[in-house]
Each structure stands twice: as structure tokens, then as C-alpha cells.
Design an enzyme around this catalytic site. Structure first.
Site, PDB file in Angstrom:
ATOM      1  N   ASP A   1       0.821  -1.217   0.000  1.00  0.00           N
ATOM      2  CA  ASP A   1       0.000   0.000   0.000  1.00  0.00           C
ATOM      3  C   ASP A   1       0.856   1.269   0.000  1.00  0.00           C
ATOM      4  OD1 ASP A   1      -2.560   1.318   0.217  1.00  0.00           O
ATOM      5  OD2 ASP A   1      -2.099   1.750   2.317  1.00  0.00           O
TER       6      ASP A   1
ATOM      7  N   HIS B   1       4.809   4.861  -2.752  1.00  0.00           N
ATOM      8  CA  HIS B   1       5.131   6.182  -2.193  1.00  0.00           C
ATOM      9  C   HIS B   1       6.560   6.261  -1.629  1.00  0.00           C
ATOM     10  CE1 HIS B   1       0.937   6.680  -2.772  1.00  0.00           C
ATOM     11  NE2 HIS B   1       0.512   6.267  -1.597  1.00  0.00           N
TER      12      HIS B   1
ATOM     13  N   LYS C   1       0.128   2.596  10.229  1.00  0.00           N
ATOM     14  CA  LYS C   1      -1.173   3.158  10.619  1.00  0.00           C
ATOM     15  C   LYS C   1      -1.208   3.238  12.138  1.00  0.00           C
ATOM     16  CE  LYS C   1      -3.081   2.582   6.430  1.00  0.00           C
ATOM     17  NZ  LYS C   1      -3.108   3.740   5.530  1.00  0.00           N
TER      18      LYS C   1
END
Ligand code: BG6
Length: 491
Positions: A234, A239, A343
Site C-alpha cells: 500500500d 510512495h 497506521k
């Protein structure tokens, strides 16, 4: 970008989904408000939602208007007037839906036509084939592919082949919204428009680099996606590796579409592979458990509210990943690049920290090495930490002091959202900030062995309580060589 915006048709597949409502439509509204869309430009959402134009405009009015600055109603109404909706089921060979899109686009073949696929990657190939079959892919067409592009190298190659069978590479825009962030672009300017950094931007002067993307949010309602993605797919594959490329790349010959991407690919290809037994030594994965985040008690990953109950995959998926990477080339030999994302961390912060080495010979006690911090979010800015003398007679006392540039204070203009910049680049046909096929595949080639090793192990990710900076293993990863994560924002 040309001075006068050209009329375009932007067809958003997945047009009523989360990305569209939260990011794309607000970004397009801002562009409209700033006069960057031609009067004739249309936004055509495609989804299974069963809506007509009026329903869709009503939905956007209800769900998007509150999140954007609407200073005059006329501009907002003009924006709503650009919106259309076609109800379609791409998987089911829905000829009525395609006929509606065809009718809407008929007579506008000369316009720039952008197909934005804000949908899961397995739909990319079928969508492109159907659009081609319906005769909608014109020479002036482009296609935008949202991440994740596949779930490993083989699936990414498959998608690239399928899309590449319909669109030429120059028509394919693989989006990574981090590349549209202001500070990310500023990194290129900082490195290549200032002379003083280049001579010290190497292993002689730099001890190590840290790239962190920490989020306070959890994953409520995202289990379906996240169980099969995880932090590595993810955030890291795209990124974080893109940021690493921009830090590590050689100065390109030109600021054009291929030169920058050529240099980024060279970095990805220079990454030292992490395989087999090394995976445990150089990577860490974690999963958050219940804890206190932002002063509020929050559930662990497995207990996040969701429509689907947790499965075996939920137990194994990582919500935190850290890696010690190395770029094996002349400039960077021996300099660790620590990557970290998670997270439910204690703070939201995306930053790049370049840690310089100690002075070669210190004549002052208490001196600490310089550090350059590039802050992507929040509060975009650049800070160089220098040593200074504290005022006073007697013994010389040193203190690290920041030389700071805050973009908000220095430039009064609004900082546009990454999607605004990237959408305008797509409309202008400028792919510089988008990933080329070889880039995406080189990134997967490096990630794949880590995934394979993680998946072959019968080990669960290390737990970390929500609101803490990841599992103990992440601190050991940097601590082994006497280093520590840059955690100043925890204070
Ligand atoms: C997305 C990820 O690509 O980036 C999300 O899928 C993540 O999981 C998001 O939350 C972070 O983006 P930003 O711009 O808020 O840092």
C-alpha cells in the site's frame, strides 16, 4: 501547461467511489475555481450506482460541497454543470452503459479524452478492452491508473500488458499521488537548483537517510482491500520508494518527461536485493492492537468495524513496515536508507530526514551532526539543523538550532492538493510525475522477495499498541547500528 485550458472529457471509472468523492472531485473543483478547466470540459463518472446526471450532481452537492471552499454559488453551479453520470457494469458486458458513454462522447473525438480508472487493478485490463471495443480510444486519449498496480511483479506485468495492448506507453499515466505533493517537487528544486548541497550529497558526508510516512488513522471499513494489500504494497512499493528515488537519483540532464524517470529507474535497479534469510534481518512488520490514539481508545486492526469479519489474511497482514535499504552505487555505498510506514502511529507525519556525519575532528564537546528534515506533511517545510554557540561567557556551550523554511509562512499562496497538480498534468499530457512501466516493475522486482519470504513464514506481524511508534523490532532495526528513528514530533 498551455496558457489557455483546452476542452477535455474526463471519464472517471469508479466515479462515485471513495477516491473520487474525497480527492478527485474536490481537486477538480479547485482547478475549476482557479480557471484551469476550459468551459466545455466535462467530468463523466461511470459506476454501478444506477444514478442519472441529476442524482450524481445531487450526491456531489451533498457530499463534496462541505469539504471545499465555495465562495460563490455560480462557480459551484458551473462545476456541478460539468458532471455527468453513466451507470455501467463493466464486468457484465453492459452494452447499454457503453452506448450511453459513446453517445455522450460522440462528436468530441478531437478533444483530450482522459479515462481515469479509480477502481481495483483487476478492472484495468477489462475496462480498456471494453472502451476500445466501443471505439472510444482516440489518438488524443490517455488512461490514468490508480495504485496499487498489481500485487506483485507478475500481476503488474500482466496489467501493463493488458493496458499496453490498447494504449501506447505515452498515453498511460500511472499515478502515485506522493509525486504531486509540493514538498516532493521541492526536493528536486532543493537538490538541483541550489549548488551547495550536491558536493555533500553522498556517502562521504551523509550517515543515513530516513523516510517515514506515519499516519494516525486506522483502517476501519477497509478490510476488504487492506487484508490483501498491507503496508508494504500500500505504501512502500510506491510512495516510499518514489521518495527514495528522488533523494538518491543522479542529477538529470533535463527537467523533462524521460530524463527524471530514467534516473529514478537507475536508483530502483541499484537497490540491493533483500532475499531469503536477510529478510528477517532487514525488514520488520507489525500490526496494531487496541490502544489510545489522539486521546481516544481505539480497537486493534482485527476489531476494526467492517462489513466482513477478520479472516486468516487479517491476522497475517502488516499495518506497519520498516526496511533497511541500500543503494549500491558509487554515491551511496554503505549509506542505509531506513523506510518506515504505519497506521495508528502517535502522530501524522511524512518526512525525509537526511542525517549528516559527525565533523571529522571535533574541538567542541557536545556537538551533534547536522540534519536536514524535509517535511511533506503536515506543515510542509524544510529544516536544517545546525550547531550554534549558546550566548554566554565561560565554557563554550553548543546547541542544535534549526534553520527553517515553512512553505505556509514563506509563500502565501494556497498549497494545492497533490491531485490538483497531477490531474492538470494529465490534461496537459505531461507524464513527468507519473510512473513509467519500467519504474513500477523495478519497484516490484525489489519488493517481491520480501513479500515471498514474509508469506512463506508462519509468523504473524509483531503487535504494537495503537498510538505507539511501531513494534520493538523497528527500533532494533536502526538501533543495531547505534542509530535511532527521528521521533521529535512525538513531543
Ligand atoms: C494511499 C494509501 O495511497 O495513501 C492509504 O492507500 C494512505 O492507505 C494514503 O492512507 C496516505 O496518503 P496521504 O497523502 O494522506 O499521506
Amino acid at each position: 501547461m498551455s496558457e489557455t485550458p483546452q476542452p477535455a472529457d474526463l471519464i472517471v471509472f469508479g466515479g462515485t467511489g471513495d477516491l473520487s468523492m474525497r480527492k478527485l472531485l474536490p481537486a477538480l473543483y479547485h482547478c475549476d475555481r482557479d480557471g484551469l478547466l476550459a468551459p466545455e470540459t466535462r467530468i463523466i463518472a461511470m459506476s454501478r450506482g444506477g444514478l442519472d446526471d441529476a442524482d450524481f450532481r445531487g450526491k456531489v452537492d451533498a457530499e463534496v460541497r462541505g469539504s471545499v471552499p465555495v465562495d460563490d454559488l455560480a462557480t459551484w453551479q458551473r462545476f456541478l454543470g460539468r458532471l455527468h453520470h453513466v451507470s455501467i457494469d463493466v464486468s457484465g458486458g453492459d452494452s447499454t452503459g457503453w452506448a450511453k458513454v459513446t453517445a455522450l462522447l460522440a462528436g468530441h473525438e478531437q478533444r483530450d479524452r482522459v479515462f481515469y480508472l479509480a477502481s481495483p487493478p483487476m478492472t484495468f485490463g477489462p475496462f480498456c478492452r471494453e472502451a476500445h471495443r466501443a471505439g472510444l480510444v482516440t489518438p488524443a486519449s490517455r488512461v490514468v491508473l490508480e495504485k496499487p498496480l498489481g500485487r506483485d511483479l507478475a500481476s503488474a506485468q500482466h496489467i501493463n500488458d493488458e493496458v499496453g495492448a490498447i494504449f501506447h506507453e505515452r498515453q498511460i499515466f500511472r499515478i502515485d499521488h506522493y509525486l504531486g505533493k509540493e514538498t516532493v517537487q521541492n526536493l528536486l528544486v532543493l537538490r538541483f537548483a541550489n549548488a551547495f548541497l550536491e558536493p555533500i550529497w553522498n556517502s562521504l558526508w551523509i550517515d543515513h537517510v530516513q523516510i517515514t510516512a506515519a499516519e494516525t488513522v486506522g483502517t476501519p471499513g477497509r478490510r476488504g482491500y487492506y487484508d490483501h494489500a498491507g503496508a508494504l504494497r500500500d505504501m512502500v512499493q510506491n510512495h516510499l520508494l518514489q521518495l527514495l528515488c528522488l533523494v538518491a537519483m543522479e542529477p538529470p540532464a533535463r527537467n523533462d518527461r524521460e530524463s527524471i524517470r530514467d534516473e529514478k529507474v537507475k536508483v530502483l535497479e541499484s537497490l540491493r536485493p533483500i532475499t531469503g534469510g536477510e529478510v528477517d534481518r532487514f525488514t520488520v512488520r507489525g500490526q496494531y492492537t487496541a490502544g489510545v490514539s489522539g486521546g481516544v481508545q481505539v480497537p486493534g486492526y482485527l476489531d476494526e468495524p467492517d462489513n466482513t469479519p477478520p479472516t486468516e489474511a487479517s491476522h497475517r497482514v502488516e499495518t506497519f513496515a520498516a526496511i533497511r535499504a541500500e543503494v549500491k552505487n558509487w554515491r551511496w555505498a554503505g549509506v542505509p536508507f531506513y523506510l518506515r510506514t504505519g497506521k495508528r502511529m502517535p502522530y501524522r507525519s511524512s518526512e525525509i530526514v537526511v542525517q549528516f556525519k559527525e565533523v571529522p575532528h571535533s574541538i567542541f564537546p557536545g556537538s551533534t551532526p547536522n540534519r536536514l528534515v524535509l517535511r511533506l506533511q503536515p506543515s510542509e517545510g524544510i529544516r536544517l539543523e545546525l550547531m550554534a554557540k549558546e550566548p554566554g561567557a565561560g565554557e563554550v556551550a553548543l546547541k542544535p538550532v534549526p534553520l527553517s523554511l515553512s512553505f505556509a509562512e514563506t509563500f502565501t499562496a494556497r498549497v494545492p492538493d497533490a491531485y490538483e497538480r497531477l490531474l492538470m498534468d494529465v490534461l496537459a499530457g505531461n507524464p513527468t510525475l507519473f510512473m513509467r512501466r519500467d519504474e513500477v516493475e523495478a519497484a516490484w522486482r525489489w519488493i517481491d522477495p520480501i513479500l515471498t519470504e514474509w508469506e512463506s513464514q508462519n509468523m504473524l506481524p509483531e503487535p504494537y499498541p495503537a498510538g505507539t511508534a511501531g513494534p520493538a523490532g523497528a527500533h532494533e532495526l536502526v538501533g543495531r547500528s547505534g542509530r535511532a528513528w527521528h521521533e521529535e514530533d512525538l513531543a
